[in-house]
Write a protein that holds these residues in place. Structure first.
Motif, PDB file in Angstrom:
ATOM      1  N   ARG A  62     -14.344   7.490   7.653  1.00  0.00           N
ATOM      2  CA  ARG A  62     -14.068   6.067   7.729  1.00  0.00           C
ATOM      3  C   ARG A  62     -12.700   5.785   7.128  1.00  0.00           C
ATOM      4  O   ARG A  62     -12.267   6.464   6.193  1.00  0.00           O
ATOM      5  CB  ARG A  62     -15.145   5.264   6.995  1.00  0.00           C
ATOM      6  N   TRP A  63     -12.052   4.755   7.666  1.00  0.00           N
ATOM      7  CA  TRP A  63     -10.721   4.388   7.197  1.00  0.00           C
ATOM      8  C   TRP A  63     -10.821   3.541   5.922  1.00  0.00           C
ATOM      9  O   TRP A  63     -11.652   2.642   5.813  1.00  0.00           O
ATOM     10  CB  TRP A  63      -9.978   3.585   8.261  1.00  0.00           C
ATOM     11  N   PHE A  64      -9.946   3.849   4.964  1.00  0.00           N
ATOM     12  CA  PHE A  64      -9.867   3.082   3.723  1.00  0.00           C
ATOM     13  C   PHE A  64      -8.400   2.840   3.372  1.00  0.00           C
ATOM     14  O   PHE A  64      -7.536   3.667   3.673  1.00  0.00           O
ATOM     15  CB  PHE A  64     -10.544   3.816   2.564  1.00  0.00           C
ATOM     16  N   ASN A  65      -8.162   1.691   2.781  1.00  0.00           N
ATOM     17  CA  ASN A  65      -6.850   1.411   2.199  1.00  0.00           C
ATOM     18  C   ASN A  65      -6.979   1.612   0.690  1.00  0.00           C
ATOM     19  O   ASN A  65      -7.776   0.957   0.029  1.00  0.00           O
ATOM     20  CB  ASN A  65      -6.410  -0.021   2.496  1.00  0.00           C
ATOM     21  N   ALA A  66      -6.211   2.554   0.153  1.00  0.00           N
ATOM     22  CA  ALA A  66      -6.245   2.848  -1.282  1.00  0.00           C
ATOM     23  C   ALA A  66      -5.016   2.254  -1.942  1.00  0.00           C
ATOM     24  O   ALA A  66      -3.899   2.450  -1.465  1.00  0.00           O
ATOM     25  CB  ALA A  66      -6.298   4.362  -1.515  1.00  0.00           C
ATOM     26  N   ARG A  67      -5.232   1.549  -2.999  1.00  0.00           N
ATOM     27  CA  ARG A  67      -4.111   0.966  -3.733  1.00  0.00           C
ATOM     28  C   ARG A  67      -4.415   0.982  -5.223  1.00  0.00           C
ATOM     29  O   ARG A  67      -5.567   0.873  -5.640  1.00  0.00           O
ATOM     30  CB  ARG A  67      -3.829  -0.459  -3.262  1.00  0.00           C
ATOM     31  N   GLY A  68      -3.376   1.170  -6.016  1.00  0.00           N
ATOM     32  CA  GLY A  68      -3.557   1.231  -7.456  1.00  0.00           C
ATOM     33  C   GLY A  68      -2.251   0.917  -8.163  1.00  0.00           C
ATOM     34  O   GLY A  68      -1.194   0.798  -7.540  1.00  0.00           O
ATOM     35  N   ALA A  69      -2.335   0.781  -9.478  1.00  0.00           N
ATOM     36  CA  ALA A  69      -1.166   0.455 -10.284  1.00  0.00           C
ATOM     37  C   ALA A  69      -1.326   1.073 -11.663  1.00  0.00           C
ATOM     38  O   ALA A  69      -2.450   1.239 -12.156  1.00  0.00           O
ATOM     39  CB  ALA A  69      -0.994  -1.061 -10.395  1.00  0.00           C
ATOM     40  N   PRO A  70      -0.213   1.417 -12.298  1.00  0.00           N
ATOM     41  CA  PRO A  70      -0.295   1.980 -13.648  1.00  0.00           C
ATOM     42  C   PRO A  70      -0.465   0.892 -14.700  1.00  0.00           C
ATOM     43  O   PRO A  70       0.142  -0.179 -14.595  1.00  0.00           O
ATOM     44  CB  PRO A  70       1.058   2.697 -13.809  1.00  0.00           C
ATOM     45  N   MET A  71      -1.288   1.162 -15.696  1.00  0.00           N
ATOM     46  CA  MET A  71      -1.400   0.298 -16.873  1.00  0.00           C
ATOM     47  C   MET A  71      -0.492   0.889 -17.936  1.00  0.00           C
ATOM     48  O   MET A  71      -0.631   2.054 -18.311  1.00  0.00           O
ATOM     49  CB  MET A  71      -2.848   0.235 -17.361  1.00  0.00           C
ATOM     50  N   MET A  72       0.441   0.083 -18.428  1.00  0.00           N
ATOM     51  CA  MET A  72       1.497   0.600 -19.288  1.00  0.00           C
ATOM     52  C   MET A  72       1.211   0.364 -20.768  1.00  0.00           C
ATOM     53  O   MET A  72       0.617  -0.647 -21.155  1.00  0.00           O
ATOM     54  CB  MET A  72       2.830  -0.052 -18.928  1.00  0.00           C
ATOM     55  N   ASN A  73       1.651   1.309 -21.605  1.00  0.00           N
ATOM     56  CA  ASN A  73       1.669   1.118 -23.051  1.00  0.00           C
ATOM     57  C   ASN A  73       2.899   0.310 -23.442  1.00  0.00           C
ATOM     58  O   ASN A  73       3.808   0.094 -22.640  1.00  0.00           O
ATOM     59  CB  ASN A  73       1.685   2.473 -23.767  1.00  0.00           C
ATOM     60  N   ARG A  74       2.934  -0.117 -24.690  1.00  0.00           N
ATOM     61  CA  ARG A  74       4.077  -0.904 -25.161  1.00  0.00           C
ATOM     62  C   ARG A  74       5.380  -0.108 -25.108  1.00  0.00           C
ATOM     63  O   ARG A  74       6.455  -0.681 -24.971  1.00  0.00           O
ATOM     64  CB  ARG A  74       3.828  -1.402 -26.588  1.00  0.00           C
TER      65      ARG A  74
ATOM     66  N   ASN B 242      -0.083   2.566  -2.560  1.00  0.00           N
ATOM     67  CA  ASN B 242      -0.734   1.854  -1.455  1.00  0.00           C
ATOM     68  C   ASN B 242      -0.628   2.711  -0.198  1.00  0.00           C
ATOM     69  O   ASN B 242       0.471   2.962   0.296  1.00  0.00           O
ATOM     70  CB  ASN B 242      -0.055   0.493  -1.235  1.00  0.00           C
ATOM     71  N   THR B 243      -1.758   3.174   0.313  1.00  0.00           N
ATOM     72  CA  THR B 243      -1.744   3.991   1.525  1.00  0.00           C
ATOM     73  C   THR B 243      -3.103   3.916   2.207  1.00  0.00           C
ATOM     74  O   THR B 243      -4.104   3.533   1.590  1.00  0.00           O
ATOM     75  CB  THR B 243      -1.396   5.459   1.196  1.00  0.00           C
ATOM     76  N   ASP B 244      -3.135   4.268   3.487  1.00  0.00           N
ATOM     77  CA  ASP B 244      -4.378   4.302   4.263  1.00  0.00           C
ATOM     78  C   ASP B 244      -4.738   5.752   4.580  1.00  0.00           C
ATOM     79  O   ASP B 244      -3.850   6.581   4.824  1.00  0.00           O
ATOM     80  CB  ASP B 244      -4.229   3.544   5.586  1.00  0.00           C
ATOM     81  N   TYR B 245      -6.027   6.052   4.567  1.00  0.00           N
ATOM     82  CA  TYR B 245      -6.474   7.377   4.973  1.00  0.00           C
ATOM     83  C   TYR B 245      -7.946   7.308   5.378  1.00  0.00           C
ATOM     84  O   TYR B 245      -8.638   6.317   5.125  1.00  0.00           O
ATOM     85  CB  TYR B 245      -6.277   8.414   3.868  1.00  0.00           C
TER      86      TYR B 245
END
Length: 365
Positions: free
Chosen positions: A238-250, A225-228
């Motif tokens: 233009r300003w954007f907030n970028a956010r993401g998450a990992p999708m995990m294997n079993r 999660n960060t802004d740039y």
């Protein structure tokens, strides 16, 4: 036939051949298959108007086991919207052509099921159709699962469109994988984004911080999660907030990364800093008094931030935000904490100012 040998039970030993039956009826095998509740069989003469149905087929169609099944009645069970495309099946069989179709049926109790129907014709010695037979599978669960997937996909697309978000997918190593909206926004090609090429679209002043945040997230498989500022295809930052998450294997490894880039309200364009006005009226900047409780509440509303989101951006506790918004709170946060919250609100597009009478006020940055 080759399958006949598979249906024959071998004796346990040469010394006790009488302990094992010589063979098993195919009826036993068909019953075993039909007991799954998802398959049924039928057979009919080439010119007859009725068919012999197995228990499994009767169960799928929801019919009375004691009643005869007319071919026309079976065709009438096809969903009205599927009639024109699939009402010709038995006509094709009578001409000697096999059929493979998927369609809906409406059972006597008015419930609907999706079925897959496969049928073919056996030819007699004279080369003419002598017997027709078919198998029908209940594939309703498959269609329900596909519909659920499509519904989730449509919801995601609607959410992305409503928020003007850029949806992205990266590989487990953080390499860009599917980012068509990023390409449309920035004008970068897929080759341009490879490796750390996507950082070329980030403002030079934000690049090192953005790269560090992303590498830290990838290294620890932690949310990002960060802004740039992004250089858009029209040449405007233009300003954007970028956010993401990992999708995990079993096994705990990262399968892929998914995330969005959200336009930051009130900060659509990058404007170089300007000298602050000398007069108190309209003055902005760190020399202003600490924000009042009303200012913090109003600023959070202008930025469309929840208390949890503001606390996360300012790296403070939610209780700190609650105290800042409560003008009667006896516990006041430390000055550096107040500054962090104020800075987070300013980065979200809100400017703390003094009005013409020197009173605390707000405006969009």
């Amino acid at each position: 036939m080759p399958t006949r040998s598979l249906m024959r039970v071998r004796p346990l030993s040469e010394d006790a051949p009488s302990l094992a039956p010589r063979g098993l009826s195919s009826r036993h095998f068909l019953k075993l298959v039909e007991d799954t509740g998802e398959v049924g069989f039928w057979s009919a003469g080439p010119r007859g108007d009725r068919l012999e149905a197995s228990v499994g087929l009767i169960r799928i169609l929801g019919l009375d086991p004691a009643a005869e099944i007319a071919i026309d009645a079976l065709l009438d069970m096809i969903h009205p919207e599927d009639q024109s495309a699939h009402g010709d099946q038995f006509a094709l069989l009578r001409s000697g052509q096999p059929v493979t179709r998927e369609f809906r049926v409406v059972r006597p109790d008015r419930t609907q099921r999706w079925v897959r129907h496969r049928a073919e014709v056996l030819l007699g010695p004279d080369g003419k159709p002598a017997q027709a037979m078919g198998v029908m599978f209940d594939v309703t669960d498959c269609y329900d699962a596909m519909r659920a997937v499509r519904q989730r996909h449509d919801r995601l697309n609607a959410l992305v469109a409503a928020t003007a978000a850029v949806f992205w997918i990266n590989g487990p190593d953080g390499e860009p994988r599917e980012m068509p909206q990023w390409q449309a926004l920035t004008g970068q090609s897929h080759a341009d984004m490879a490796g750390e090429g996507w950082l070329d679209a980030v403002h030079p002043d934000d690049r090192a911080r953005t790269a560090a945040a992303w590498m830290t997230a990838v290294a620890h498989a932690a949310p990002y999660n960060t802004d740039y500022r992004l250089l858009c295809a029209d040449g405007v930052y233009r300003w954007f907030n970028a956010r993401g998450a990992p999708m995990m294997n079993r096994d705990g490894s990262v399968r892929e990364w998914v995330g969005v880039c959200l336009s930051v309200p009130g900060r659509n364009r990058y404007v170089p800093s300007r000298p602050e006005p000398a007069s108190a009226a309209g003055r902005v900047g760190p020399d202003l008094p600490n924000p009042t409780a009303a200012q913090v509440r109003a600023a959070r509303g202008m930025a469309c931030l929840s208390k949890e989101e503001l606390a996360k951006r300012a790296n403070v506790s939610i209780s700190t935000v609650v105290r800042l918004e409560d003008g009667n709170s006896a516990v006041r946060p430390r000055p550096e904490t107040v500054t962090a919250v104020r800075r987070a609100l300013e980065q979200s597009g809100v400017a703390f100012v003094l009005d013409a009478e020197g009173r605390p006020a707000l405006r969009e940055a």
